[in-house]
Design an enzyme around this catalytic site. Structure first.
Site, PDB file in Angstrom:
ATOM      1  N   ASN A  90      12.974  74.617  30.311  1.00 47.98           N
ATOM      2  CA  ASN A  90      14.080  75.036  29.532  1.00 47.98           C
ATOM      3  C   ASN A  90      15.290  75.017  30.330  1.00 47.98           C
ATOM      4  O   ASN A  90      16.407  74.948  29.669  1.00 47.98           O
ATOM      5  CB  ASN A  90      13.648  76.304  28.797  1.00 47.98           C
ATOM      6  CG  ASN A  90      14.829  76.918  28.180  1.00 47.98           C
ATOM      7  OD1 ASN A  90      15.392  76.225  26.807  1.00 47.98           O
ATOM      8  ND2 ASN A  90      15.359  77.729  28.523  1.00 47.98           N
ATOM      9  N   TYR A 155      25.914  65.562  30.870  1.00 46.12           N
ATOM     10  CA  TYR A 155      24.986  66.227  30.244  1.00 46.12           C
ATOM     11  C   TYR A 155      24.130  65.611  29.216  1.00 46.12           C
ATOM     12  O   TYR A 155      22.964  65.733  29.232  1.00 46.12           O
ATOM     13  CB  TYR A 155      25.816  67.366  29.100  1.00 46.12           C
ATOM     14  CG  TYR A 155      24.855  68.340  28.594  1.00 46.12           C
ATOM     15  CD1 TYR A 155      23.856  69.390  29.052  1.00 46.12           C
ATOM     16  CD2 TYR A 155      24.845  68.206  27.119  1.00 46.12           C
ATOM     17  CE1 TYR A 155      22.978  70.114  28.342  1.00 46.12           C
ATOM     18  CE2 TYR A 155      23.892  69.282  26.402  1.00 46.12           C
ATOM     19  CZ  TYR A 155      23.153  70.072  27.054  1.00 46.12           C
ATOM     20  OH  TYR A 155      22.345  70.884  26.267  1.00 46.12           O
ATOM     21  N   LYS A 159      20.160  64.598  29.362  1.00 42.96           N
ATOM     22  CA  LYS A 159      19.094  64.713  28.331  1.00 42.96           C
ATOM     23  C   LYS A 159      18.378  63.364  27.787  1.00 42.96           C
ATOM     24  O   LYS A 159      17.279  63.469  27.441  1.00 42.96           O
ATOM     25  CB  LYS A 159      19.720  65.473  27.288  1.00 42.96           C
ATOM     26  CG  LYS A 159      19.977  67.009  27.652  1.00 42.96           C
ATOM     27  CD  LYS A 159      19.165  67.888  27.957  1.00 42.96           C
ATOM     28  CE  LYS A 159      19.474  69.122  27.991  1.00 42.96           C
ATOM     29  NZ  LYS A 159      18.537  70.095  28.622  1.00 42.96           N
TER      30      LYS A 159
HETATM   31  P1  NAD Z   1      21.917  79.516  28.376  1.00 46.38           P
HETATM   32  O1  NAD Z   1      23.214  79.270  29.421  1.00 46.38           O
HETATM   33  O2  NAD Z   1      21.996  80.785  27.581  1.00 46.38           O
HETATM   34  O3  NAD Z   1      20.460  79.949  29.190  1.00 46.38           O
HETATM   35  C1  NAD Z   1      20.388  78.830  30.280  1.00 46.38           C
HETATM   36  C2  NAD Z   1      19.107  79.094  31.169  1.00 46.38           C
HETATM   37  O4  NAD Z   1      19.041  78.235  32.290  1.00 46.38           O
HETATM   38  C3  NAD Z   1      19.624  80.718  31.700  1.00 46.38           C
HETATM   39  O5  NAD Z   1      18.037  81.209  31.278  1.00 46.38           O
HETATM   40  C4  NAD Z   1      19.613  80.550  33.243  1.00 46.38           C
HETATM   41  O6  NAD Z   1      18.973  81.378  34.129  1.00 46.38           O
HETATM   42  C5  NAD Z   1      18.907  79.088  33.457  1.00 46.38           C
HETATM   43  N1  NAD Z   1      19.703  78.408  34.519  1.00 46.38           N
HETATM   44  C6  NAD Z   1      21.115  77.948  34.705  1.00 46.38           C
HETATM   45  N2  NAD Z   1      21.284  77.568  35.870  1.00 46.38           N
HETATM   46  C7  NAD Z   1      20.183  77.609  36.493  1.00 46.38           C
HETATM   47  C8  NAD Z   1      19.821  77.444  37.949  1.00 46.38           C
HETATM   48  N3  NAD Z   1      20.759  77.011  38.832  1.00 46.38           N
HETATM   49  N4  NAD Z   1      18.502  77.750  38.208  1.00 46.38           N
HETATM   50  C9  NAD Z   1      17.599  78.117  37.575  1.00 46.38           C
HETATM   51  N5  NAD Z   1      17.874  78.532  36.150  1.00 46.38           N
HETATM   52  C10 NAD Z   1      19.172  78.410  35.778  1.00 46.38           C
HETATM   53  O7  NAD Z   1      21.681  78.250  27.657  1.00 46.38           O
HETATM   54  P2  NAD Z   1      20.648  78.085  26.259  1.00 46.38           P
HETATM   55  O8  NAD Z   1      21.697  77.491  25.286  1.00 46.38           O
HETATM   56  O9  NAD Z   1      19.742  79.033  26.025  1.00 46.38           O
HETATM   57  O10 NAD Z   1      20.074  76.663  26.824  1.00 46.38           O
HETATM   58  C11 NAD Z   1      18.794  76.492  27.071  1.00 46.38           C
HETATM   59  C12 NAD Z   1      18.329  75.048  27.098  1.00 46.38           C
HETATM   60  O11 NAD Z   1      18.703  74.599  25.729  1.00 46.38           O
HETATM   61  C13 NAD Z   1      18.926  74.211  27.991  1.00 46.38           C
HETATM   62  O12 NAD Z   1      18.277  73.189  28.698  1.00 46.38           O
HETATM   63  C14 NAD Z   1      19.968  73.432  26.964  1.00 46.38           C
HETATM   64  O13 NAD Z   1      20.417  72.331  27.836  1.00 46.38           O
HETATM   65  C15 NAD Z   1      19.296  73.474  25.922  1.00 46.38           C
HETATM   66  N6  NAD Z   1      19.978  73.186  24.813  1.00 46.38           N
HETATM   67  C16 NAD Z   1      20.895  74.216  24.274  1.00 46.38           C
HETATM   68  C17 NAD Z   1      21.650  74.046  23.072  1.00 46.38           C
HETATM   69  C18 NAD Z   1      22.593  75.075  22.493  1.00 46.38           C
HETATM   70  O14 NAD Z   1      23.196  74.728  21.563  1.00 46.38           O
HETATM   71  N7  NAD Z   1      22.636  76.257  23.035  1.00 46.38           N
HETATM   72  C19 NAD Z   1      21.371  72.876  22.451  1.00 46.38           C
HETATM   73  C20 NAD Z   1      20.642  71.809  23.023  1.00 46.38           C
HETATM   74  C21 NAD Z   1      19.967  71.957  24.242  1.00 46.38           C
END
Ligand code: NAD
Length: 247
Positions: A90, A155, A159
Site C-alpha cells: 500500500n 504517479y 500505477k
Molecule cells: P498517505 O500519504 O496518507 O500514506 C502513505 C503511506 O505510505 C504512509 O503510511 C507512509 O508511511 C508510506 N510511505 C511513504 N513514503 C514511504 C517510504 N519512502 N517508505 C516506506 N513507506 C512510505 O497516503 P494514502 O492516501 O493513505 O495512500 C496510500 C496508497 O493509496 C498509496 O499507494 C496511494 O498512491 C494510494 N491512493 C491514494 C488515493 C487517495 O486519494 N488518497 C487515491 C488513489 C490511490
C-alpha cells in the site's frame, strides 16, 4: 465479520491514511497484523493509536526500496509466526508537477517506492506462500491507472505498472494457489489528498457520481473482501473503489 484468525497479514505504508485503516480492519477481524512504515517514530505513533483502540499489532521499518532490507524483516516475521498469508502493498507517494518541473530524481523516487518496492516485498514473500500453498498479494493502485492525470506523469505511470505487476503475477502464481489483485481507489480523504491544492481537488469531488469523497474505510473494506475466502475465485482484478469517478 470475516474470520482471519491465525492469518498473518503484512501491510506496507500502514502508519496512516488508507494503510492504517487496512491494518485496523484486518486486526478487528482477528488477523495477526504487521505494519511497515518509513521510520521508527511514525511506526511507534501508529502502534500507539492502534493500542489505544485495543488492537495489538507489530511494526517494522525496512527500506522498501532495498530487497535485502525487506527480505531480512520478512524472514523475521515468518520465523516468528510460521506463515505469511496476506501481503498488502500500500505504501505510495504521489506527484502533480508539470513535466518541465519534474526532475529525473522526482520520477525515479516515485517509481522506486510505488513500483520497485512492490517487486521487493512480493519477491520476498512468494517462496513462503508457495511453501504453504496459499497466499494473497494485494496492491494499491489508483483510478489514475485507468485514464492518467493532467500533471505529475510519474504517479499514473507507476500505477499503470502496479496494474501490470498485478495481472502478470496473478497468472504466474495461480498454479500455487496465490491470488494477486489490486484496489484502485478514487479520491480518498487522507493526507495525500489534503496536501493537493483545493482548486484541483474540489472540482473533481463535484464530478463524483456517488456525490462524496471516499473514506479510508471504503477502501479497506475492499482489501478485506479480496483477501478473504469470499474472493477465492478472484485473481488478476483491478477493483475500482471510486464512487464511479473513473467511469
Ligand atoms: P498517505 O500519504 O496518507 O500514506 C502513505 C503511506 O505510505 C504512509 O503510511 C507512509 O508511511 C508510506 N510511505 C511513504 N513514503 C514511504 C517510504 N519512502 N517508505 C516506506 N513507506 C512510505 O497516503 P494514502 O492516501 O493513505 O495512500 C496510500 C496508497 O493509496 C498509496 O499507494 C496511494 O498512491 C494510494 N491512493 C491514494 C488515493 C487517495 O486519494 N488518497 C487515491 C488513489 C490511490
Amino acid at each position: 465479520m470475516f474470520d482471519f484468525k491465525n492469518k498473518v497479514v503484512i501491510v506496507t505504508g500502514g502508519t496512516r491514511g488508507i494503510g492504517l485503516e487496512i491494518v485496523k480492519i484486518f486486526s478487528e477481524n482477528g488477523a495477526k497484523v504487521v505494519l511497515f512504515g518509513s521510520r521508527k517514530e511514525t511506526v511507534d505513533k501508529a502502534l500507539k493509536v492502534l493500542e489505544d483502540e485495543g488492537l495489538k499489532v507489530k511494526g517494522y521499518y525496512p527500506n522498501l526500496m532495498d530487497f535485502n532490507s525487506v527480505d531480512e524483516v520478512i524472514k523475521k516475521i515468518y520465523d516468528e509466526y510460521g506463515r505469511i498469508d496476506v501481503l498488502v502493498n500500500n505504501a505510495g507517494i504521489s506527484a502533480n508537477k508539470k513535466i518541465e518541473d519534474t526532475t529525473q530524481k522526482d520520477f525515479e523516487d516515485i517509481m522506486n517506492l510505488n513500483v520497485n518496492a512492490i517487486f521487493n516485498t512480493s519477491k520476498s514473500v512468494v517462496p513462503y506462500m508457495k511453501r504453504q500453498k496459499f497466499g494473497v498479494i494485494l496492491n494499491t493502485s489508483s483510478m489514475v491507472s485507468i485514464y492518467g492525470q493532467p500533471s505529475g506523469v510519474g504517479y499514473p505511470a507507476s500505477k499503470f505498472a502496479v496494474n501490470g505487476i498485478t495481472k502478470s503475477l496473478a497468472r504466474e502464481l495461480s498454479p500455487f494457489n496465490i491470488r494477486v489483485n489490486a484496489v484502485a481507489p478514487g479520491i480518498i480523504n487522507t493526507d495525500m489528498i489534503s496536501s493537493l491544492p483545493k482548486e484541483i481537488i474540489e472540482p473533481l469531488i463535484k464530478k463524483i457520481p456517488l456525490g462524496r469523497i471516499g473514506e479510508p474505510r471504503d477502501v479497506a473494506n475492499a482489501f478485506l473482501f479480496l483477501a478473504s475466502d469470499m474472493a477465492s475465485y478472484i485473481t488478476g482484478v483491478i477493483l475500482q473503489v471510486d464512487g464511479a469517478a473513473s467511469n
